[in-house]
Design a protein around this motif. Structure first.
Motif, PDB file in Angstrom:
ATOM      1  N   ASN A 131       0.796  -1.233   0.000  1.00 55.32           N
ATOM      2  CA  ASN A 131       0.000   0.000   0.000  1.00 55.32           C
ATOM      3  C   ASN A 131       0.825   1.279   0.000  1.00 55.32           C
ATOM      4  O   ASN A 131       0.278   2.351  -0.286  1.00 55.32           O
ATOM      5  CB  ASN A 131      -0.930   0.015   1.225  1.00 55.32           C
ATOM      6  N   ILE A 132       2.116   1.192   0.329  1.00 52.79           N
ATOM      7  CA  ILE A 132       2.922   2.404   0.472  1.00 52.79           C
ATOM      8  C   ILE A 132       3.229   3.016  -0.889  1.00 52.79           C
ATOM      9  O   ILE A 132       3.447   2.306  -1.871  1.00 52.79           O
ATOM     10  CB  ILE A 132       4.238   2.094   1.230  1.00 52.79           C
ATOM     11  N   LYS A 133       3.220   4.314  -0.937  1.00 52.43           N
ATOM     12  CA  LYS A 133       3.598   5.066  -2.133  1.00 52.43           C
ATOM     13  C   LYS A 133       4.635   6.102  -1.727  1.00 52.43           C
ATOM     14  O   LYS A 133       4.420   6.873  -0.785  1.00 52.43           O
ATOM     15  CB  LYS A 133       2.378   5.756  -2.766  1.00 52.43           C
ATOM     16  N   TYR A 134       5.762   6.107  -2.433  1.00 54.41           N
ATOM     17  CA  TYR A 134       6.780   7.115  -2.147  1.00 54.41           C
ATOM     18  C   TYR A 134       6.200   8.493  -2.456  1.00 54.41           C
ATOM     19  O   TYR A 134       5.586   8.691  -3.513  1.00 54.41           O
ATOM     20  CB  TYR A 134       8.024   6.856  -2.988  1.00 54.41           C
ATOM     21  N   PRO A 135       6.362   9.471  -1.538  1.00 56.01           N
ATOM     22  CA  PRO A 135       5.648  10.743  -1.685  1.00 56.01           C
ATOM     23  C   PRO A 135       6.060  11.616  -2.872  1.00 56.01           C
ATOM     24  O   PRO A 135       5.277  12.465  -3.309  1.00 56.01           O
ATOM     25  CB  PRO A 135       5.963  11.475  -0.369  1.00 56.01           C
ATOM     26  N   TYR A 136       7.274  11.435  -3.392  1.00 60.21           N
ATOM     27  CA  TYR A 136       7.765  12.372  -4.404  1.00 60.21           C
ATOM     28  C   TYR A 136       7.919  11.702  -5.771  1.00 60.21           C
ATOM     29  O   TYR A 136       8.256  10.521  -5.878  1.00 60.21           O
ATOM     30  CB  TYR A 136       9.097  12.975  -3.973  1.00 60.21           C
ATOM     31  N   ARG A 137       7.713  12.486  -6.816  1.00 60.00           N
ATOM     32  CA  ARG A 137       7.801  12.007  -8.187  1.00 60.00           C
ATOM     33  C   ARG A 137       9.250  12.070  -8.681  1.00 60.00           C
ATOM     34  O   ARG A 137      10.116  12.705  -8.058  1.00 60.00           O
ATOM     35  CB  ARG A 137       6.894  12.847  -9.091  1.00 60.00           C
ATOM     36  N   GLU A 138       9.495  11.413  -9.810  1.00 59.00           N
ATOM     37  CA  GLU A 138      10.839  11.351 -10.376  1.00 59.00           C
ATOM     38  C   GLU A 138      11.405  12.740 -10.637  1.00 59.00           C
ATOM     39  O   GLU A 138      12.593  12.997 -10.398  1.00 59.00           O
ATOM     40  CB  GLU A 138      10.816  10.548 -11.679  1.00 59.00           C
ATOM     41  N   GLU A 139      10.567  13.671 -11.116  1.00 56.59           N
ATOM     42  CA  GLU A 139      11.047  15.019 -11.417  1.00 56.59           C
ATOM     43  C   GLU A 139      11.624  15.693 -10.177  1.00 56.59           C
ATOM     44  O   GLU A 139      12.646  16.406 -10.253  1.00 56.59           O
ATOM     45  CB  GLU A 139       9.912  15.867 -11.996  1.00 56.59           C
ATOM     46  N   TYR A 140      10.982  15.501  -9.048  1.00 55.54           N
ATOM     47  CA  TYR A 140      11.463  16.104  -7.797  1.00 55.54           C
ATOM     48  C   TYR A 140      12.814  15.502  -7.402  1.00 55.54           C
ATOM     49  O   TYR A 140      13.740  16.229  -7.003  1.00 55.54           O
ATOM     50  CB  TYR A 140      10.439  15.853  -6.691  1.00 55.54           C
ATOM     51  N   ILE A 141      12.947  14.189  -7.512  1.00 56.12           N
ATOM     52  CA  ILE A 141      14.202  13.532  -7.143  1.00 56.12           C
ATOM     53  C   ILE A 141      15.337  14.003  -8.042  1.00 56.12           C
ATOM     54  O   ILE A 141      16.440  14.325  -7.567  1.00 56.12           O
ATOM     55  CB  ILE A 141      14.042  12.004  -7.219  1.00 56.12           C
ATOM     56  N   ARG A 142      15.098  14.064  -9.341  1.00 57.87           N
ATOM     57  CA  ARG A 142      16.143  14.502 -10.268  1.00 57.87           C
ATOM     58  C   ARG A 142      16.606  15.933  -9.974  1.00 57.87           C
ATOM     59  O   ARG A 142      17.764  16.289 -10.192  1.00 57.87           O
ATOM     60  CB  ARG A 142      15.651  14.403 -11.712  1.00 57.87           C
ATOM     61  N   LYS A 143      15.700  16.734  -9.460  1.00 57.73           N
ATOM     62  CA  LYS A 143      16.012  18.137  -9.166  1.00 57.73           C
ATOM     63  C   LYS A 143      16.866  18.280  -7.918  1.00 57.73           C
ATOM     64  O   LYS A 143      17.586  19.276  -7.764  1.00 57.73           O
ATOM     65  CB  LYS A 143      14.709  18.932  -9.025  1.00 57.73           C
TER      66      LYS A 143
END
Length: 407
Positions: free
Chosen positions: A220-232
């Motif tokens: 059920n867990i979803k990592y809170p941030y999207r790929e764009e945020y991580i790359r930034k």
């Protein structure tokens, strides 16, 4: 109208603060205008033997709730805490679980928590908002008390009080961990006053084993941030490894749980406060703990997920780039090194508190086990959206389970 903008009169030592954020100030003002404070005082009066009750000007707030001071004719004070967010089914269920958790701790442990006197869990009452009437703990949060001292970040405990605060917190932590449930899940108080275990919102349950809980959590867990945020926010040299680790984390952790090498400790299971920062610990002016507040989201968890209070928690070494540590694996950054030392000292304080309370050593055993703490750390930090090298921590744990030596 919001009284006095939350300012505290000179006759009290309370250091309650209000936000400078315009949006949150507007929410506070709206909550005040929509709340029938006379009805809350009438409700409190009935719950306190008919004594006349007055809502005082003093108040404080978080992001979702507001607490206002009530005073009775004999000088006794309570806290009226109202819900500022729209009372959805999920919000009201979490409020009910919080209340029942406090009641369990109050009834069956010596944990320092406020007494619950009365509550209404919907907005179809005369007060027009969900509210709970609580015991007033005559102190400030450790964070607010620390603001009286010359501390740059405004939240760190003054050095001369840290040992007192940590020892007091350790004794409180032992009592909290003494409230153990037969299953993993949330606390529910039945009408007859007995306590049972219910499902955890968004996960399910209750669960009989730590492994079954972890498997449901991973599903059920979803990592809170999207790929764009991580790359930034990460160096290009690490971004692919971090993205891969985040994507694989739930499935790899679930396999680790099903391996029979981790998450094997049996119940009964301890209650964990999910937000045990010093902003939720009430202290006197000597930093002795008077109580722990804001139990929203608390539940019984696997022993392997128990960790120190958030103001002491450290990041697992392998989650960060290796250049942040020396050859012995200790952090190079001074403040982080101090937290590592404090975390180790806290585990020893917990062990001493267990001896003083004639309690078993399950809590201190968990807190002093570095591998277990790293495991707890990656679970909690992943849910919070911490960016890190999750694949490296899982590599280490998987190889250790297979008796492969890692650096």
């Amino acid at each position: 109208m919001v009284p006095k903008n939350g300012q505290i009169s000179s006759s009290t030592s309370l250091k309650w603060r209000v936000t400078d954020d315009g949006f949150l100030r507007a929410r506070v003002a709206e909550s005040f205008s929509q709340t029938n404070w006379k009805a809350i005082c009438d409700y409190a009066s009935r719950a306190n033997g008919g004594q006349t009750c007055l809502a005082l000007p003093q108040y404080t707030h978080g992001g979702s709730s507001l607490a206002r001071l009530l005073e009775f004719q004999d000088g006794t004070r309570w806290i009226a805490r109202i819900q500022m967010l729209k009372p959805t089914t999920d919000i009201l269920q979490r409020l009910r679980t919080e209340i029942d958790t406090i009641r369990l701790l109050k009834a069956h442990t010596k944990a320092l928590v406020p007494q619950v006197f009365a509550y209404e869990l919907d907005d179809q009452n005369l007060a027009m908002v969900p509210f709970v009437l609580l015991e007033f703990l005559p102190g400030n949060t450790a964070m607010d008390e620390a603001r009286s001292y010359d501390i740059i970040d405004g939240g760190l405990i003054p050095v001369k009080f840290r040992q007192v605060f940590y020892r007091s917190m350790a004794a409180t932590h032992v009592q909290i961990a003494s409230a153990r449930l037969p299953l993993i899940g949330t606390v529910f108080r039945d009408q007859d006053g007995t306590f049972t275990v219910g499902p955890i919102p968004g996960i399910g349950g209750p669960f009989r084993t730590a492994a079954s809980f972890i498997q449901a959590w991973c599903a059920n867990i979803k990592y809170p941030y999207r790929e764009e945020y991580i790359r930034k926010h990460v160096p290009e040299s690490l971004v692919d490894e971090i993205l891969r680790g985040v994507a694989e984390f739930p499935s790899r952790l679930a396999r680790l749980a099903s391996s029979g090498k981790y998450f094997t400790l049996d119940g009964p299971f301890p209650i964990r406060h999910p937000d045990l920062f010093h902003s939720n610990v009430i202290v006197n002016n000597g930093f002795n703990v008077l109580g722990v507040i804001d139990w929203e989201g608390a539940c019984a968890v696997p022993w392997e997920l128990i960790d120190p209070p958030c103001f002491l928690s450290t990041v697992p070494r392998l989650l960060n780039p290796p250049e942040q540590y020396d050859t012995a694996g200790l952090p190079l950054e001074v403040d982080e090194a101090i937290k590592w030392a404090d975390e180790k000292a806290y585990a020893a304080m917990v062990r001493a508190a267990e001896r003083d309370a004639n309690a078993d050593s399950r809590l201190s055993d968990i807190l002093s086990n570095r591998n277990t703490q790293d495991l707890a750390g990656i679970v909690h930090l992943f849910a919070q959206g911490k960016i890190g090298l999750y694949s490296r921590v899982l590599d280490y744990l998987e190889n250790k389970a297979n008796n492969i030596m890692m650096p």
